[in-house]
Design a protein around this motif. Sequence first.
Motif, short mmCIF file in Angstrom:
data_model
loop_
_atom_site.label_atom_id
_atom_site.label_comp_id
_atom_site.label_asym_id
_atom_site.label_seq_id
_atom_site.Cartn_x
_atom_site.Cartn_y
_atom_site.Cartn_z
N PRO A 212 106.42 54.18 45.20
CA PRO A 212 106.85 53.97 46.60
C PRO A 212 105.74 53.44 47.49
O PRO A 212 105.99 52.61 48.38
CB PRO A 212 107.29 55.37 47.04
N ILE A 213 104.50 53.87 47.26
CA ILE A 213 103.40 53.47 48.13
C ILE A 213 103.19 51.96 48.13
O ILE A 213 102.66 51.39 49.10
CB ILE A 213 102.10 54.21 47.72
N ASN A 214 103.61 51.29 47.09
CA ASN A 214 103.44 49.85 46.96
C ASN A 214 104.29 49.08 47.98
O ASN A 214 104.00 47.92 48.28
CB ASN A 214 103.81 49.41 45.54
N TYR A 215 105.33 49.71 48.50
CA TYR A 215 106.29 48.99 49.34
C TYR A 215 106.26 49.42 50.80
O TYR A 215 106.99 48.86 51.62
CB TYR A 215 107.71 49.21 48.78
N VAL A 216 105.43 50.40 51.12
CA VAL A 216 105.41 50.90 52.49
C VAL A 216 104.80 49.86 53.42
O VAL A 216 103.70 49.36 53.19
CB VAL A 216 104.61 52.22 52.56
N ASP A 217 105.56 49.53 54.48
CA ASP A 217 105.05 48.65 55.52
C ASP A 217 105.58 49.17 56.86
O ASP A 217 106.09 50.28 56.94
CB ASP A 217 105.46 47.19 55.28
N LYS A 218 105.44 48.37 57.91
CA LYS A 218 105.82 48.86 59.23
C LYS A 218 107.32 49.05 59.40
O LYS A 218 107.76 49.63 60.40
CB LYS A 218 105.28 47.92 60.31
N ASP A 219 108.13 48.55 58.45
CA ASP A 219 109.57 48.73 58.52
C ASP A 219 110.07 49.96 57.76
O ASP A 219 111.28 50.18 57.67
CB ASP A 219 110.29 47.49 57.96
N VAL A 220 109.15 50.75 57.20
CA VAL A 220 109.56 51.92 56.46
C VAL A 220 110.35 52.87 57.37
O VAL A 220 110.05 53.01 58.56
CB VAL A 220 108.34 52.63 55.84
N ALA A 221 111.37 53.52 56.82
CA ALA A 221 112.14 54.49 57.59
C ALA A 221 111.27 55.71 57.89
O ALA A 221 110.32 56.01 57.16
CB ALA A 221 113.38 54.92 56.81
N PRO A 222 111.56 56.43 58.98
CA PRO A 222 110.79 57.64 59.28
C PRO A 222 110.80 58.61 58.10
O PRO A 222 111.84 58.87 57.50
CB PRO A 222 111.54 58.23 60.48
N LEU A 223 109.61 59.14 57.77
CA LEU A 223 109.46 60.02 56.62
C LEU A 223 108.79 61.33 57.03
O LEU A 223 107.88 61.36 57.87
CB LEU A 223 108.61 59.35 55.53
N PHE A 224 109.26 62.42 56.41
CA PHE A 224 108.66 63.74 56.57
C PHE A 224 108.20 64.17 55.18
O PHE A 224 109.01 64.36 54.27
CB PHE A 224 109.70 64.71 57.13
#
Length: 551
Positions: A212-224
């Motif tokens: 998952p970390i490979n795809y995280v950008d500013k459009d990622v949904a809010p995460l807890f």
Amino acid sequence: MISIERFFSTTLPAFLAALLLSASANTAQAGGAGKEIYGIAPDGTELHWVVYTPSTPGPWPAVLVIHGGGFKTGSPGSGAQASLDLANAGYLAFAIEYRLAPNGALKGQTSDGRYPQQTDDVKMAVRAARSDPRCNGQVGAVGGSAGGAHTAYVAATGTKGDDRIDVGVSLSGAYDFRDFTPDLNLQAFTNDVTNYVNVDISDTADLLTASPINYVDKDVAPLFLIQSEQDPMPTVQITDMAAKLGSLGLDEYQTLTIPGSLHSFDYWSTVKDDVISFLNDRFAGVPFPPQEQKLPGSKLVNVSTRAHVGSGAGVMIGGFIITGSSPKRVAIRGLGPSLAQAGVVGALVDPALEIYDESNHLVAKNDNWTYLPDDIIADGLTPKDSAEAVVAATLAPGSYTAVLSGVGNSEGVALLELYDLDPTHSILSNISTRGQVVSNTDPMIGGFIVNGAEPMKVLVRAIGPSLGAQGVASALADPYLELRNSDGSLLFANDNWRSTQEKQVIDTTIPPTDDHESAIVATLAPGNYTAVVRDSHDGGGIALVEVYALP
């Protein structure tokens, strides 16, 4: 809803299986769980979810509850308490399954369930939840361990408003499959992620591709992101993900580390309130889908066609189109043995159903029904024989095909039925069935229902020769069409379509392409109707009966 089935002998000329449905609300109490098929994987595996519905009026925001198990074990039951608590908090909870990596294959699974098959399944569940009429169009996820990795993956990939979640909570998730920083449980983590990606520990490129970390950008949904102090998941995983989110300057994420060594859903009771608060806050910022279009005063709601089912090209094929802006909940049944119980000679012994979308992808199938969703049972649609087939599905607007065949290429008379379980959303704009006309005493009989308070204008067609022109063998040479009302009285009849209503049929813009085919234009009051297709010369062959709702 109430189903009324009326069966007549094969030697009588007219009405068969008039199916009357009246709308009813069916809101389950929170915690009342039901198992449903949410999709069919490309390898044919049926994928299920267990549904927990709130006690408040819907539709509701949906939350997928995604189990863990090292990508190779586990089941939706591990998130049962979380699902129940989410339903009690007002969320429609779907505890989902997905194909498992070796050696934990689901029943019916023929592929290995490694990356990207599992994430493809989860994305299918996101899309299915968003289009479910019980959902208000907003979809989040709560996942634990491997399910936490999947939650983060579908928060960072896919299309917003479609297969990307709107908000996610990850309990002890894995985020960077390359990071083998020494840890108490490093070997278990290493074994699980390399098995899931199907690579060696040295193949960091492929491990990153699945992370998952490979795809995280500013459009990622809010995460807890949540983890325990001595979590069996290497604690560096939450550190890596938080660092990546922080480096992007995002403020729509939170982290929480709790005391102890519990893992994933095992500490749910400790973090439940924090999770629900996070979901409440983030869902409040997700736009609701656009308002449903105004539906016509009357509409087609059901169709049932009785015909002889053969093998090969002789199977029965039903087509229908959903128009509008919202998905529609439908039930499709394939009956045979119950026809025999009603006195029909030569009934199909063991029907099987397959449903395809307009891209010819299999979206659902069933042979012998074993369990039914709550709405099917409440609507009185439980078949009378265990060998009969039922599919319940929530379908996006588009064109669909239902194929009814006999198991083992068996043949016989069968009934294919389509029920609109959600007449308040979108519409069935046309319905059709292709089947065999055996003789004038064994015709193809199509029943349909006009539902509402106003008359509806329809075009009914019986097609034969043009099927032959398209390569269908043994097409009916000269169809003859009758339109009858609910008591079997003849309303209209037509042999060759140009002979009676040529201008009216041409004005519909969809006249038959062969002059020997039949068509009837009629304005019908709400009620049950039957289209009977024979051959003008007492012949037999494959024909198509169609009903179009006209403007």
